[in-house]
Design an enzyme around this catalytic site. Structure first.
Site, PDB file in Angstrom:
ATOM      1  N   GLU A 124       0.948  -1.086  -0.062  1.00  0.00           N
ATOM      2  CA  GLU A 124       0.068  -0.118  -0.068  1.00  0.00           C
ATOM      3  C   GLU A 124       1.026   1.399   0.024  1.00  0.00           C
ATOM      4  O   GLU A 124       2.143   1.273   0.231  1.00  0.00           O
ATOM      5  CB  GLU A 124      -0.930   0.053   1.442  1.00  0.00           C
ATOM      6  CG  GLU A 124      -1.815  -1.210   1.435  1.00  0.00           C
ATOM      7  CD  GLU A 124      -2.346  -1.196   2.709  1.00  0.00           C
ATOM      8  OE1 GLU A 124      -3.100  -0.501   3.345  1.00  0.00           O
ATOM      9  OE2 GLU A 124      -1.903  -2.273   3.511  1.00  0.00           O
ATOM     10  N   ASP A 128       1.733  10.167   4.047  1.00  0.00           N
ATOM     11  CA  ASP A 128       2.363  11.036   4.807  1.00  0.00           C
ATOM     12  C   ASP A 128       1.317  11.820   5.763  1.00  0.00           C
ATOM     13  O   ASP A 128       1.066  13.095   5.513  1.00  0.00           O
ATOM     14  CB  ASP A 128       3.387  11.899   4.192  1.00  0.00           C
ATOM     15  CG  ASP A 128       4.285  12.397   5.277  1.00  0.00           C
ATOM     16  OD1 ASP A 128       4.484  11.821   6.247  1.00  0.00           O
ATOM     17  OD2 ASP A 128       5.290  12.936   4.578  1.00  0.00           O
ATOM     18  N   TYR A 233      -7.084   1.411   6.429  1.00  0.00           N
ATOM     19  CA  TYR A 233      -6.363   0.467   5.945  1.00  0.00           C
ATOM     20  C   TYR A 233      -6.349  -1.063   7.032  1.00  0.00           C
ATOM     21  O   TYR A 233      -6.206  -2.036   6.707  1.00  0.00           O
ATOM     22  CB  TYR A 233      -4.946   0.347   5.819  1.00  0.00           C
ATOM     23  CG  TYR A 233      -4.002   1.395   6.494  1.00  0.00           C
ATOM     24  CD1 TYR A 233      -3.772   2.661   6.420  1.00  0.00           C
ATOM     25  CD2 TYR A 233      -3.800   1.133   7.883  1.00  0.00           C
ATOM     26  CE1 TYR A 233      -3.233   3.582   7.067  1.00  0.00           C
ATOM     27  CE2 TYR A 233      -3.230   1.941   8.936  1.00  0.00           C
ATOM     28  CZ  TYR A 233      -2.950   3.332   8.433  1.00  0.00           C
ATOM     29  OH  TYR A 233      -2.070   4.096   9.263  1.00  0.00           O
ATOM     30  N   LYS A 321      10.509   3.079   2.613  1.00  0.00           N
ATOM     31  CA  LYS A 321      10.563   4.472   2.281  1.00  0.00           C
ATOM     32  C   LYS A 321      11.053   4.933   1.010  1.00  0.00           C
ATOM     33  O   LYS A 321      12.048   4.456   0.404  1.00  0.00           O
ATOM     34  CB  LYS A 321      11.189   5.417   3.081  1.00  0.00           C
ATOM     35  CG  LYS A 321      10.772   4.927   5.027  1.00  0.00           C
ATOM     36  CD  LYS A 321       9.685   5.793   5.388  1.00  0.00           C
ATOM     37  CE  LYS A 321      10.350   7.021   5.872  1.00  0.00           C
ATOM     38  NZ  LYS A 321       9.412   7.821   6.918  1.00  0.00           N
ATOM     39  N   CYS A 415      30.743  44.253   5.187  1.00  0.00           N
ATOM     40  CA  CYS A 415      30.910  43.189   3.995  1.00  0.00           C
ATOM     41  C   CYS A 415      31.823  42.198   4.822  1.00  0.00           C
ATOM     42  O   CYS A 415      32.976  42.453   5.243  1.00  0.00           O
ATOM     43  CB  CYS A 415      31.488  43.670   2.836  1.00  0.00           C
ATOM     44  SG  CYS A 415      31.960  42.502   1.745  1.00  0.00           S
ATOM     45  N   CYS A 418      35.305  42.182   2.456  1.00  0.00           N
ATOM     46  CA  CYS A 418      35.860  43.226   2.154  1.00  0.00           C
ATOM     47  C   CYS A 418      36.016  44.529   3.538  1.00  0.00           C
ATOM     48  O   CYS A 418      36.874  45.256   3.633  1.00  0.00           O
ATOM     49  CB  CYS A 418      36.008  44.096   0.993  1.00  0.00           C
ATOM     50  SG  CYS A 418      34.165  45.096   1.012  1.00  0.00           S
ATOM     51  N   CYS A 433      27.114  45.328  -0.936  1.00  0.00           N
ATOM     52  CA  CYS A 433      28.416  45.636  -0.489  1.00  0.00           C
ATOM     53  C   CYS A 433      28.810  46.728  -1.471  1.00  0.00           C
ATOM     54  O   CYS A 433      28.609  46.496  -2.685  1.00  0.00           O
ATOM     55  CB  CYS A 433      29.677  44.598  -0.547  1.00  0.00           C
ATOM     56  SG  CYS A 433      31.172  45.400  -0.525  1.00  0.00           S
ATOM     57  N   CYS A 438      35.613  45.170  -4.107  1.00  0.00           N
ATOM     58  CA  CYS A 438      35.476  43.959  -2.968  1.00  0.00           C
ATOM     59  C   CYS A 438      35.965  42.661  -3.839  1.00  0.00           C
ATOM     60  O   CYS A 438      35.247  42.036  -4.922  1.00  0.00           O
ATOM     61  CB  CYS A 438      34.129  44.004  -2.634  1.00  0.00           C
ATOM     62  SG  CYS A 438      33.522  42.469  -1.560  1.00  0.00           S
TER      63      CYS A 438
END
Ligand SMILES: [Zn+2]
Length: 679
Positions: A124, A128, A233, A321, A415, A418, A433, A438
């Site tokens: 079956e 879930d 079931y 699964k 940043c 830099c 930035c 940079c």
């Protein structure tokens, strides 16, 4: 339709009783047709009319209301909590296997325990959702209990009663318990989350969480709105399985009017099971509800009884699964990624976890706002999900696992690469930035420069760029043209031959069309399409560099934001320096478009919808424009041709409606070829 002809005359109690019974019988029949079999025989309107008639009669004769009346699905009173009840027999969970090898091991174990016997399996879908036991006495629905810890669960009778596919009355007067899985169909889940997002409420990570949350709501009316459903079931009558095999019991479940998943298979060998698993591990996405694997049960109840159970699991059943699409893991840290344009993206560094076949250790968090909205903290356990993207996303925080040691994320002011102070343009969610030099931006800008839709320089990937930057061999994209073979050959995983390949590719790119260079420069808002448009209007890069704001804004496709960005870019001395280096290296700055070529498609308007196989949208547009045609983004009566590719959008429908000439890709290419030849 049966059921009509009951006029609104005053009925005696006896007449009302009869009429009420008749209506309930009818409503039950149509509920079954609609919710269990999904084959309605009457319209929603007709159904509502039956319900209204019943409600009216019951209002008139309240003494005739019974708890199993279809009008009584949704209780008026909020609940005060959930008492608990025991399960007999216990609702054990299943042992999981994740591969065919593991399943074979299980099969061999069974074979050893039942030597020489034939073993049949029933397979079956593993829904879930949330397991539930539902009870009937004298044919009337009396109680629903969640799985809980398997021995004891919550009594959620009123909430489960709101599920329309659940019969409130059955034709079996002995004590019946059916067990199954309550779930929220994907569509109902999407709708619920959308509503929650609009109200600024936290979102459910997946339909299972939404189901679990819904079952425990104290307001049955809200439960009813959320449209749960249920597949059964197992069935016990007076405490035992009524029929000798699981397959036959599943049959009985159906005969008694319960909803059962029709995806069930009878298997005589593990190979048969594997075939089903292989087929459905991908196909499951097409189902309207979530499944996370297959449940395989020994068919014979007698064999089941001999196999018995361990303290935790029955031995006669196992869950095989499917590969997970979601996983739970912990956020170790949140780092910032700096993009080519300086855009800062927070990235979650995760405790590595297996997800859909790969090990995942990073997930995008998009921006500061998103982190705040989901209340994501460093140290949090989170649900991550892999969608179509390469990098997974964080769907939700598992708040129940918080220890109060988690640290809220504070957006750094500077940043990470830099050290420049970050800024956020007003009205935007992304921090940037601002430093043109940079190094992080530099790396991204070089990767952009060599990319397929820009200068198209092959063999230069992220690893090579990293090395070139680290060794200081390049400081801007123009430096690529000054690389020497010895320098390249000295790098890791780089021989003489690879070095030569890279140099050849770089050399080749000097000859590119002008639009490629314009695109490669990385001017903000100037993508491939805009670059092509600019080449149409300027014979050389110098002409573009010297263009004024007014010159640019004159071009129909160029708006003020783009014009501004172009002017800004060429004013910058660093950018100027790079451009001069490119010129000195011999990179082509000139357009090869004919100055004033013939325009055979002059006056013709094209609209594209869907994807073409041979060209990108921008390339196809450029093709039309190079022949003097116009490309528009919307279909009107003035449109001459609508070119329809794969997965066309609503423009296709509109073209059909307006009677505009429609071309498929082949016809479009033929038209272009013919036009080119005739010009
Ligand atoms: Zn920076």
């Amino acid at each position: 339709m049966p059921g009509q002809g009951s006029e609104n005359k005053k009925l005696t109690l006896e007449e009302a009783k009869k009429e009420i019974e008749r209506l309930r019988e009818l409503i039950r029949y149509h509920e079954y047709k609609y919710y269990v079999e999904a084959q309605p025989e009457i319209s929603d309107y007709e159904f509502d009319m039956l319900m209204k008639r019943l409600e009216a009669l019951e209002a008139q004769f309240p003494e005739l209301i019974t708890p199993d009346s279809p009008t009584q699905r949704v209780g008026e009173q909020p609940l005060e909590g959930f008492p608990t009840a025991e399960h007999h027999p216990p609702m054990l969970s299943l042992e999981n296997v994740y591969s065919y090898e593991e399943f074979l091991e299980y099969h061999n174990r069974i074979k050893r325990m039942l030597p020489g016997e034939k073993i049949d399996y029933v397979v079956e879908m593993k829904i879930d959702g949330v397991s539930i036991a539902v009870q009937y006495e004298n044919g009337i629905y009396t109680r629903a209990i969640t799985r809980g810890d398997g021995y004891k669960g919550d009594v959620v009778t009123e909430n489960i009663k709101t599920i329309r596919s659940l019969p409130l009355r059955i034709k079996e007067t002995r004590f019946v318990e059916v067990r199954g899985e309550v779930f929220m169909p994907k569509a109902a889940f999407e709708k619920l989350n959308q509503e929650r997002a609009e109200r600024g409420e936290s979102l459910f990570a997946n339909p299972r969480n939404a189901t679990a949350g819904t079952i425990r709501l104290l307001d049955p009316k809200e439960v009813a709105r959320r449209k749960l459903d249920i597949f059964f079931y197992y069935i016990f009558i007076d405490g035992d399985y009524p029929r000798p095999t699981h397959w036959e019991n599943l049959q009985l479940i159906k005969e008694l009017g319960f909803k059962r998943n029709e995806l069930v298979w009878f298997c005589e060998s593990p190979e048969d099971v594997l075939k089903i698993w292989e087929e459905w591990k991908d196909k499951r996405d097409d189902l309207p509800y979530d499944v996370d694997g297959l449940v395989i049960k020994v068919n014979s109840i007698e064999q089941q009884k001999r196999l018995g159970e361990t303290a935790k699991f029955p031995r006669w059943a196992i869950a095989f699964k499917f590969p997970a699409k979601q996983a739970v893991t912990q956020i170790i840290n949140i780092e910032l990624n700096v993009g080519r344009t300086g855009a800062i993206t927070p990235v979650a560094i995760l405790k590595p976890v297996k997800l859909a076949g790969t090990t995942v250790s990073r997930a995008s968090l998009y921006n500061e706002e998103e982190i705040r909205r989901k209340d994501i903290r460093i140290g949090d356990w989170v649900v991550i999900e892999k969608g179509g993207d390469i990098i997974p996303k964080v769907v939700a925080v598992v708040k129940s696992r918080r220890t109060s040691k988690e640290k809220p994320f504070v957006m750094p002011k500077r940043c990470p690469v830099c050290g420049a102070e970050l800024y956020r343009p007003p009205g935007e969610v992304i921090w940037r930035c601002p430093n043109a030099a940079c190094p992080a931006k530099l790396k991204e800008s070089i990767l952009h420069f060599v990319s397929r839709n820009a200068m198209n320089i092959e063999h230069i990937g992220e690893a090579l760029v990293d090395q070139l930057l680290k060794k200081g061999l390049i400081k801007d994209p123009a430096d690529l043209y000054y690389l020497k073979k010895e320098q390249l050959a000295s790098l890791e995983r780089m021989g003489e031959k690879s070095a030569q390949n890279v140099l050849d590719e770089i050399e080749k790119s000097k000859n590119n069309d002008l639009w490629r260079l314009i695109h490669a420069l990385g001017i903000r808002y100037v993508g491939e399409k805009t670059a092509r448009i600019l080449e149409e209007h300027f014979p050389s890069l110098d002409a573009l560099m010297n263009a004024s704001y007014e010159d640019l804004i004159k071009i129909p496709e160029i708006g003020p934001k783009v014009a501004d960005s172009i002017i800004h870019f060429f004013k910058d001395p660093t950018n100027r320096k790079i451009i001069e280096k490119l010129r000195a290296a011999g990179v082509n700055f000139k357009s090869r478009k004919k100055e004033e070529g013939p325009k055979p498609l002059e006056g013709k308007t094209f609209v594209f919808t869907g994807e073409l196989d041979s060209y990108t949208r921008a390339e196809a547009s450029a093709l039309v424009e190079s022949l003097g045609g116009k490309v528009s983004s919307s279909v009107s009566r003035k449109t001459d041709f609508v070119v329809v590719g794969r997965n066309p959008g609503s423009k296709y429908q509109k073209a059909l409606k307006l009677g505009v000439k429609i071309l498929n890709e082949k016809e479009f290419l033929e038209l272009i070829e013919k036009t080119k030849k005739s010009s």
